[in-house]
Design an enzyme around this catalytic site. Sequence first.
Site, PDB file in Angstrom:
ATOM      1  N   GLY A 109       0.821  -1.172   0.040  1.00  0.00           N
ATOM      2  CA  GLY A 109      -0.115   0.024   0.029  1.00  0.00           C
ATOM      3  C   GLY A 109       0.697   1.173  -0.063  1.00  0.00           C
ATOM      4  N   GLN A 163       8.145  -9.260   1.564  1.00  0.00           N
ATOM      5  CA  GLN A 163       8.034 -10.152   0.587  1.00  0.00           C
ATOM      6  C   GLN A 163       6.725 -10.980   0.444  1.00  0.00           C
ATOM      7  OE1 GLN A 163      10.129 -10.311   3.520  1.00  0.00           O
ATOM      8  NE2 GLN A 163      12.223  -9.841   2.498  1.00  0.00           N
ATOM      9  N   CYS A 210      -3.612 -12.121   3.696  1.00  0.00           N
ATOM     10  CA  CYS A 210      -3.832 -13.066   2.559  1.00  0.00           C
ATOM     11  C   CYS A 210      -4.511 -14.231   3.237  1.00  0.00           C
ATOM     12  CB  CYS A 210      -2.326 -13.492   2.036  1.00  0.00           C
ATOM     13  SG  CYS A 210      -2.648 -14.395   0.720  1.00  0.00           S
ATOM     14  N   ASP A 229      -3.868  -3.452   5.248  1.00  0.00           N
ATOM     15  CA  ASP A 229      -3.966  -4.132   6.325  1.00  0.00           C
ATOM     16  C   ASP A 229      -4.312  -3.462   7.543  1.00  0.00           C
ATOM     17  OD1 ASP A 229      -3.702  -6.243   4.605  1.00  0.00           O
ATOM     18  OD2 ASP A 229      -1.493  -6.801   5.376  1.00  0.00           O
ATOM     19  N   LYS A 253      -7.814  -8.563   3.895  1.00  0.00           N
ATOM     20  CA  LYS A 253      -6.482  -8.052   3.654  1.00  0.00           C
ATOM     21  C   LYS A 253      -5.986  -8.765   2.765  1.00  0.00           C
ATOM     22  CE  LYS A 253      -6.929  -6.622   8.637  1.00  0.00           C
ATOM     23  NZ  LYS A 253      -7.526  -5.201   8.282  1.00  0.00           N
ATOM     24  N   THR A 254      -6.105  -8.301   1.368  1.00  0.00           N
ATOM     25  CA  THR A 254      -5.585  -8.734   0.025  1.00  0.00           C
ATOM     26  C   THR A 254      -4.828  -8.028  -0.652  1.00  0.00           C
ATOM     27  OG1 THR A 254      -7.392  -8.528  -1.235  1.00  0.00           O
ATOM     28  CG2 THR A 254      -7.297 -10.596   0.195  1.00  0.00           C
ATOM     29  N   ALA A 255      -3.621  -8.060  -1.564  1.00  0.00           N
ATOM     30  CA  ALA A 255      -3.043  -7.236  -2.158  1.00  0.00           C
ATOM     31  C   ALA A 255      -4.031  -6.714  -3.232  1.00  0.00           C
ATOM     32  CB  ALA A 255      -1.819  -7.896  -2.996  1.00  0.00           C
ATOM     33  N   CYS A 285      -8.601 -13.462  -3.820  1.00  0.00           N
ATOM     34  CA  CYS A 285      -7.761 -14.499  -2.974  1.00  0.00           C
ATOM     35  C   CYS A 285      -7.514 -15.529  -4.238  1.00  0.00           C
ATOM     36  CB  CYS A 285      -8.434 -15.196  -1.983  1.00  0.00           C
ATOM     37  SG  CYS A 285      -8.296 -14.481  -0.640  1.00  0.00           S
TER      38      CYS A 285
HETATM   39  C1  UQ1 Z   1      -4.798  -8.117  -8.371  1.00  0.00           C
HETATM   40  O1  UQ1 Z   1      -4.952  -7.063  -8.928  1.00  0.00           O
HETATM   41  C2  UQ1 Z   1      -3.682  -8.418  -7.448  1.00  0.00           C
HETATM   42  O2  UQ1 Z   1      -2.993  -7.237  -7.132  1.00  0.00           O
HETATM   43  C3  UQ1 Z   1      -1.726  -7.104  -7.970  1.00  0.00           C
HETATM   44  C4  UQ1 Z   1      -3.428  -9.512  -6.803  1.00  0.00           C
HETATM   45  O3  UQ1 Z   1      -2.433  -9.338  -5.867  1.00  0.00           O
HETATM   46  C5  UQ1 Z   1      -1.404 -10.113  -5.953  1.00  0.00           C
HETATM   47  C6  UQ1 Z   1      -4.248 -10.503  -7.110  1.00  0.00           C
HETATM   48  O4  UQ1 Z   1      -3.956 -11.799  -6.263  1.00  0.00           O
HETATM   49  C7  UQ1 Z   1      -5.197 -10.704  -8.136  1.00  0.00           C
HETATM   50  C8  UQ1 Z   1      -6.281 -11.724  -8.291  1.00  0.00           C
HETATM   51  C9  UQ1 Z   1      -5.361  -9.428  -8.759  1.00  0.00           C
HETATM   52  C10 UQ1 Z   1      -6.664  -9.215  -9.539  1.00  0.00           C
HETATM   53  C11 UQ1 Z   1      -6.156  -9.248 -11.026  1.00  0.00           C
HETATM   54  C12 UQ1 Z   1      -6.711  -9.722 -11.985  1.00  0.00           C
HETATM   55  C13 UQ1 Z   1      -6.049  -9.858 -13.254  1.00  0.00           C
HETATM   56  C14 UQ1 Z   1      -8.037 -10.606 -12.060  1.00  0.00           C
END
Ligand code: UQ1
Length: 432
Positions: A40, A66, A184, A318, A326-328, A364
């Site tokens: 972020g 990482q 994640c 996060d 909490k995902t990228a 995810c």
């Molecule tokens: C996404 O944008 C992203 O950030 C770069 C992720 O994190 C690593 C992802 O895991 C996913 C699935 C996306 C979504 C991107 C697409 C192409 C569906």
Amino acid sequence: MFARTHILSRLSRFPSNRRFASSNPSQSSYQVVVVGGGTGGLAVSSTLSEVLGRNAVAVIEPASYQPLWTLVGGGVKPFSASSKPVSEVMPPNVSWIKNKAIEVKPESNFVVLQDGQQIKYDYLVVAAGIQLNWNKVKGLPEALGNNGVSSNYAEDSVEKTWKFIQEFKGGNAVFTMPSTPIKCPGAAIKIAYLAEDHFRNAGVRQSTRVIYNTGMGKIFSVEKYANSLLRVAKDRGIEVNLSSELVEIRADRKEAVFKSNKTGEESVLPYDFLHAVPPMGPPDFIAKSNIGNAAGWVDVDQYTLQHNKYPNIYSLGDSSSVPTSKTAAAIAVQSGVLKHNLLSAMRGNLTPLTAAKYDGYCSCPLFVGRDQLILAEFNGFNATPMETFPFDQGKERGSMYFLTKEIIPEIYWRGLLKGTWVGPGRFRSYFN
Ligand code: UQ1
């Protein structure tokens, strides 16, 4: 989608930042200070430092970050592919303050560093990530990395995961997930699927119990993908126990103690391999600084990402109070919203009408085998699917495995960290 031109088109409307223009390394005042140089922090500071110029934006980050560790622990990618030195990913116009923020003084607009230095800001972005609370599981810190206990969440044990999986000769392979929010959230179960796949190929599956114990009441927050994950677990003979929280590891006896979050009862499970995901929580300095909500996350509006009490503070990722996973992928969309709103505020033009709003998008990528992946994409506000592609993403697919293994890392390093990728929204509109 790639938003560089969109944001840079506003460049000319900004007065140049002469007030702060200085190459003085002890500079202690910036237009924007970003706490955290993870996903972020870098996504936001890349764009802001390009728009505002040199010496306007500082990032406070003591360590490196990482991603991709599920794939390292699962033997799919080498460690070297997952990690880059901070110096390599820090945007060129950013002043990198290699130190730890220990407190924010929101009434006086400065951040206190570990060495006592004060860094003043006009605007603050908190992207401080999540804290790993290893000590909350008795015996875990000592056990980690030895005798079959590993975690993909620890730099010095992620490679052990793959080593122990390869050395595994049968018995109990135990995978844990705490009941706290984690970064994640699919990671805890993905490694169980990857390991199970390997045990099958290595000929040890028949003498193995694969057990996934989660402190949560559900296997996944979105029903559609929960059903997919349960179906795959059933097909593959993975035992799933809900509301079962890891509370202790007795490494000398190779025993794990789980507590039922329903009855409070404790039970002992012998293990031959154990993958632990530690309890996690907000970084302590947030509560100390009085910028957090009751749970300790930075208290922001879930749509605009602006602080509910201090309008010159924003937060994403996060460490924010935004009630999504909490995902990228969530950070990607949030970063676009935050940059839009912060730049609007700097121009004196942030109103309910001009504000961008986060739509709750999260994703995810759920590895369920060596070449099969369920790409969960959903609205984290209401737990409904928000899929990009014009096919059922609840089904495991080789194409989604390829996308996640080969393409998304490129999007991550070249797009998201450079501030140009703000999520797949445009593709979603196109396909649907
Ligand atoms: C996404 O944008 C992203 O950030 C770069 C992720 O994190 C690593 C992802 O895991 C996913 C699935 C996306 C979504 C991107 C697409 C192409 C569906």
